[in-house]
Design a protein around this motif. Structure first.
Motif, PDB file in Angstrom:
ATOM      1  N   PHE A 217       0.836  -1.199   0.000  1.00 11.66           N
ATOM      2  CA  PHE A 217       0.000   0.000   0.000  1.00 11.66           C
ATOM      3  C   PHE A 217       0.871   1.250   0.000  1.00 11.66           C
ATOM      4  CE2 PHE A 217      -2.340   3.385   2.183  1.00 11.66           C
ATOM      5  CZ  PHE A 217      -3.471   3.465   1.381  1.00 11.66           C
ATOM      6  N   LEU A 218       1.908   1.267   0.823  1.00  9.58           N
ATOM      7  CA  LEU A 218       2.821   2.410   0.847  1.00  9.58           C
ATOM      8  C   LEU A 218       3.479   2.610  -0.516  1.00  9.58           C
ATOM      9  CD1 LEU A 218       4.583   2.013   4.316  1.00  9.58           C
ATOM     10  CD2 LEU A 218       2.952   3.788   3.650  1.00  9.58           C
ATOM     11  N   ALA A 219       3.857   1.494  -1.156  1.00 12.55           N
ATOM     12  CA  ALA A 219       4.485   1.598  -2.473  1.00 12.55           C
ATOM     13  C   ALA A 219       3.519   2.192  -3.489  1.00 12.55           C
ATOM     14  CB  ALA A 219       4.962   0.221  -2.936  1.00 12.55           C
ATOM     15  N   VAL A 220       2.251   1.794  -3.419  1.00 12.26           N
ATOM     16  CA  VAL A 220       1.254   2.352  -4.343  1.00 12.26           C
ATOM     17  C   VAL A 220       1.072   3.841  -4.080  1.00 12.26           C
ATOM     18  CG1 VAL A 220      -1.158   2.299  -5.062  1.00 12.26           C
ATOM     19  CG2 VAL A 220       0.054   0.165  -4.648  1.00 12.26           C
ATOM     20  N   MET A 221       1.018   4.230  -2.817  1.00 13.14           N
ATOM     21  CA  MET A 221       0.838   5.638  -2.492  1.00 13.14           C
ATOM     22  C   MET A 221       2.040   6.480  -2.919  1.00 13.14           C
ATOM     23  SD  MET A 221      -2.191   6.013  -1.277  1.00 13.14           S
ATOM     24  CE  MET A 221      -2.627   4.753  -2.490  1.00 13.14           C
ATOM     25  N   ALA A 222       3.209   5.851  -3.018  1.00 15.02           N
ATOM     26  CA  ALA A 222       4.411   6.568  -3.465  1.00 15.02           C
ATOM     27  C   ALA A 222       4.525   6.601  -4.986  1.00 15.02           C
ATOM     28  CB  ALA A 222       5.661   5.919  -2.875  1.00 15.02           C
ATOM     29  N   ALA A 223       3.712   5.798  -5.668  1.00 14.43           N
ATOM     30  CA  ALA A 223       3.732   5.750  -7.132  1.00 14.43           C
ATOM     31  C   ALA A 223       2.879   6.880  -7.698  1.00 14.43           C
ATOM     32  CB  ALA A 223       3.206   4.395  -7.603  1.00 14.43           C
ATOM     33  N   PRO A 224       3.017   7.179  -8.973  1.00 11.14           N
ATOM     34  CA  PRO A 224       2.159   8.191  -9.598  1.00 11.14           C
ATOM     35  C   PRO A 224       0.679   7.861  -9.407  1.00 11.14           C
ATOM     36  CG  PRO A 224       3.974   7.627 -11.053  1.00 11.14           C
ATOM     37  CD  PRO A 224       4.034   6.659  -9.916  1.00 11.14           C
ATOM     38  N   VAL A 225      -0.114   8.879  -9.236  1.00 13.73           N
ATOM     39  CA  VAL A 225      -1.539   8.690  -8.959  1.00 13.73           C
ATOM     40  C   VAL A 225      -2.210   7.859 -10.048  1.00 13.73           C
ATOM     41  CG1 VAL A 225      -3.747   9.883  -8.684  1.00 13.73           C
ATOM     42  CG2 VAL A 225      -1.688  10.811  -7.608  1.00 13.73           C
ATOM     43  N   ALA A 226      -1.800   8.057 -11.287  1.00  8.98           N
ATOM     44  CA  ALA A 226      -2.431   7.349 -12.400  1.00  8.98           C
ATOM     45  C   ALA A 226      -2.278   5.840 -12.303  1.00  8.98           C
ATOM     46  CB  ALA A 226      -1.847   7.851 -13.718  1.00  8.98           C
ATOM     47  N   ALA A 227      -1.252   5.364 -11.587  1.00 10.28           N
ATOM     48  CA  ALA A 227      -1.010   3.921 -11.492  1.00 10.28           C
ATOM     49  C   ALA A 227      -1.884   3.248 -10.444  1.00 10.28           C
ATOM     50  CB  ALA A 227       0.460   3.666 -11.163  1.00 10.28           C
TER      51      ALA A 227
ATOM     52  N   GLY B  61       9.200  -3.459  -4.488  1.00 14.78           N
ATOM     53  CA  GLY B  61      10.353  -4.183  -3.966  1.00 14.78           C
ATOM     54  C   GLY B  61      11.405  -3.282  -3.358  1.00 14.78           C
ATOM     55  N   TRP B  62      10.968  -2.150  -2.831  1.00 15.54           N
ATOM     56  CA  TRP B  62      11.953  -1.156  -2.382  1.00 15.54           C
ATOM     57  C   TRP B  62      12.820  -1.633  -1.222  1.00 15.54           C
ATOM     58  CZ3 TRP B  62       7.300  -0.667   0.361  1.00 15.54           C
ATOM     59  CH2 TRP B  62       7.384  -0.276   1.688  1.00 15.54           C
ATOM     60  N   GLN B  63      12.366  -2.610  -0.446  1.00 16.59           N
ATOM     61  CA  GLN B  63      13.154  -3.092   0.695  1.00 16.59           C
ATOM     62  C   GLN B  63      14.015  -4.298   0.355  1.00 16.59           C
ATOM     63  OE1 GLN B  63      10.871  -2.918   4.640  1.00 16.59           O
ATOM     64  NE2 GLN B  63       9.210  -3.163   3.159  1.00 16.59           N
ATOM     65  N   ALA B  64      13.843  -4.851  -0.838  1.00 19.63           N
ATOM     66  CA  ALA B  64      14.414  -6.161  -1.145  1.00 19.63           C
ATOM     67  C   ALA B  64      15.924  -6.229  -0.941  1.00 19.63           C
ATOM     68  CB  ALA B  64      14.059  -6.548  -2.581  1.00 19.63           C
ATOM     69  N   GLU B  65      16.653  -5.297  -1.525  1.00 17.86           N
ATOM     70  CA  GLU B  65      18.108  -5.388  -1.442  1.00 17.86           C
ATOM     71  C   GLU B  65      18.594  -5.321   0.003  1.00 17.86           C
ATOM     72  OE1 GLU B  65      22.150  -3.518  -3.406  1.00 17.86           O
ATOM     73  OE2 GLU B  65      20.316  -2.330  -3.457  1.00 17.86           O
TER      74      GLU B  65
ATOM     75  N   ARG C 220      13.425   2.346   6.452  1.00 14.33           N
ATOM     76  CA  ARG C 220      12.433   1.765   5.546  1.00 14.33           C
ATOM     77  C   ARG C 220      11.716   2.853   4.748  1.00 14.33           C
ATOM     78  NH1 ARG C 220       7.195  -0.762   5.657  1.00 14.33           N
ATOM     79  NH2 ARG C 220       6.600   0.526   7.412  1.00 14.33           N
ATOM     80  N   ARG C 221      11.204   3.840   5.439  1.00 14.90           N
ATOM     81  CA  ARG C 221      10.465   4.916   4.767  1.00 14.90           C
ATOM     82  C   ARG C 221      11.398   5.771   3.900  1.00 14.90           C
ATOM     83  NH1 ARG C 221       4.649   5.777   6.302  1.00 14.90           N
ATOM     84  NH2 ARG C 221       4.301   4.204   7.901  1.00 14.90           N
ATOM     85  N   GLY C 222      12.617   5.965   4.398  1.00 19.24           N
ATOM     86  CA  GLY C 222      13.569   6.753   3.618  1.00 19.24           C
ATOM     87  C   GLY C 222      13.907   6.096   2.300  1.00 19.24           C
ATOM     88  N   LYS C 223      14.075   4.768   2.299  1.00 18.12           N
ATOM     89  CA  LYS C 223      14.377   4.054   1.064  1.00 18.12           C
ATOM     90  C   LYS C 223      13.225   4.161   0.074  1.00 18.12           C
ATOM     91  CE  LYS C 223      17.717   0.681   2.817  1.00 18.12           C
ATOM     92  NZ  LYS C 223      18.801   1.116   1.904  1.00 18.12           N
ATOM     93  N   LEU C 224      12.002   4.080   0.581  1.00 18.66           N
ATOM     94  CA  LEU C 224      10.850   4.206  -0.308  1.00 18.66           C
ATOM     95  C   LEU C 224      10.795   5.601  -0.925  1.00 18.66           C
ATOM     96  CD1 LEU C 224       8.224   3.228  -1.553  1.00 18.66           C
ATOM     97  CD2 LEU C 224       7.052   3.847   0.576  1.00 18.66           C
ATOM     98  N   LEU C 225      10.995   6.609  -0.107  1.00 14.75           N
ATOM     99  CA  LEU C 225      10.957   7.982  -0.619  1.00 14.75           C
ATOM    100  C   LEU C 225      12.039   8.205  -1.663  1.00 14.75           C
ATOM    101  CD1 LEU C 225       9.821  10.854  -0.490  1.00 14.75           C
ATOM    102  CD2 LEU C 225      11.403  11.311   1.409  1.00 14.75           C
ATOM    103  N   TRP C 226      13.242   7.739  -1.396  1.00 13.10           N
ATOM    104  CA  TRP C 226      14.349   7.919  -2.333  1.00 13.10           C
ATOM    105  C   TRP C 226      14.058   7.239  -3.668  1.00 13.10           C
ATOM    106  CZ3 TRP C 226      18.354  10.590  -3.718  1.00 13.10           C
ATOM    107  CH2 TRP C 226      19.311  10.027  -4.583  1.00 13.10           C
ATOM    108  N   ARG C 227      13.557   6.023  -3.600  1.00 12.58           N
ATOM    109  CA  ARG C 227      13.273   5.297  -4.836  1.00 12.58           C
ATOM    110  C   ARG C 227      12.114   5.908  -5.602  1.00 12.58           C
ATOM    111  NH1 ARG C 227      16.462   2.462  -2.017  1.00 12.58           N
ATOM    112  NH2 ARG C 227      17.629   0.667  -2.836  1.00 12.58           N
ATOM    113  N   ALA C 228      11.131   6.417  -4.883  1.00 12.34           N
ATOM    114  CA  ALA C 228      10.006   7.073  -5.552  1.00 12.34           C
ATOM    115  C   ALA C 228      10.451   8.352  -6.251  1.00 12.34           C
ATOM    116  CB  ALA C 228       8.908   7.394  -4.532  1.00 12.34           C
TER     117      ALA C 228
END
Length: 252
Positions: A18-28, A210-214, A239-247
């Motif tokens: 869910f967090l990954a979806v919220m960090a993705a573009p709205v259209a996705a 997969g932002w946490q995978a590595e 965890r949250r920082g990695k998601l933000l950076w990748r987004a």
């Protein structure tokens, strides 16, 4: 029968995606949320009953409704059918995802490494490929997306090992530290190969899951006992920082 209903299900039952979806573009979001809600419902099916026959029937129900031309009145089926139609999702990949979950019904271990790899492939790599297709990626991206999806699914699976063991399953072919370390290293190799191959911009919302995978796989490789002991997790800030950076960067 809406994307909003799917969002609520995913937020409660699969908060990382869910967090990954919220960090993705709205259209996705309209494409990813029904897919992830469907995956959540299928993943839950083997665990909501202690009767194997009932669990088998639940999985068969999902196989049937996916194959039907017209969606049934269901909060996930209807929006997921819309995604299938809009993105022309491959039904054979969806069917393998459902079929793979039969392993979760029973307490027998995986027959061998190939069986374990196939489970991760069908439940994880297949899901990420479906997500990439749903957001517009073409066939040329499949190998890289699946490779990254396999690594991400392995990382998530290793986090689930203690819970699976507590429920009476035998989650790993070999749970000794050296074997776990080797397994995590295999995941890292596939992840790095996928990154080298690359994927189009259209696939980025999918691989963001997969932002946490590595980081998780590196932790498992360095400290394999963290898997059995339930310590395979990242600090919340990291965890949250990695998601933000990748987004922000579009990197996975």
């Amino acid at each position: 029968m809406s994307v909003e209903a799917c969002a609520k299900l995913v937020e409660r039952g699969d908060p990382d995606r869910f967090l990954a979806v919220m960090a993705a573009p709205v259209a996705a979001r309209a494409q990813l949320l029904p897919l992830y809600a469907f995956n959540l419902e299928v993943a839950r099916a083997p665990w909501v009953t202690k009767e194997p026959m009932i669990a088998e029937m639940r999985l068969q129900w999902w196989r049937d409704v996916v194959a039907e031309a017209s969606p049934r009145a269901h909060e996930v089926v209807s929006p997921f059918h819309a995604v299938i139609q809009a993105a022309d999702l491959p039904l054979e990949v969806i069917d393998r995802l459902i079929e793979a979950r039969r392993w979760d019904i029973y307490k027998e271990p995986f027959a061998d490494e190939a069986a374990f790899d196939a489970y991760i492939e069908d439940t994880g790599a297949g899901l990420m490929w479906l997500a990439a297709r749903a957001t517009g990626a073409g066939p040329e991206a499949e190998a890289a997306v699946r490779g990254f999806g396999w690594a991400a699914a392995l990382a998530n699976y290793l986090r689930a090992v203690p819970e699976l063991a507590a429920r009476g399953r035998i989650p790993l072919i070999d749970g000794r530290p050296a074997a776990v370390q080797h397994l995590a290293s295999r995941g890292l190799i596939r992840l790095q190969a996928a990154r080298r191959a690359g994927w189009p911009k259209a696939a980025r919302p999918a691989v963001l899951a997969g932002w946490q995978a590595e980081a998780l796989l590196r932790l498992a490789a360095m400290d394999p006992m963290a898997v059995a002991e339930g310590r395979l997790h990242l600090p919340e800030f990291t965890r949250r920082g990695k998601l933000l950076w990748r987004a922000l960067t579009g990197m996975a």
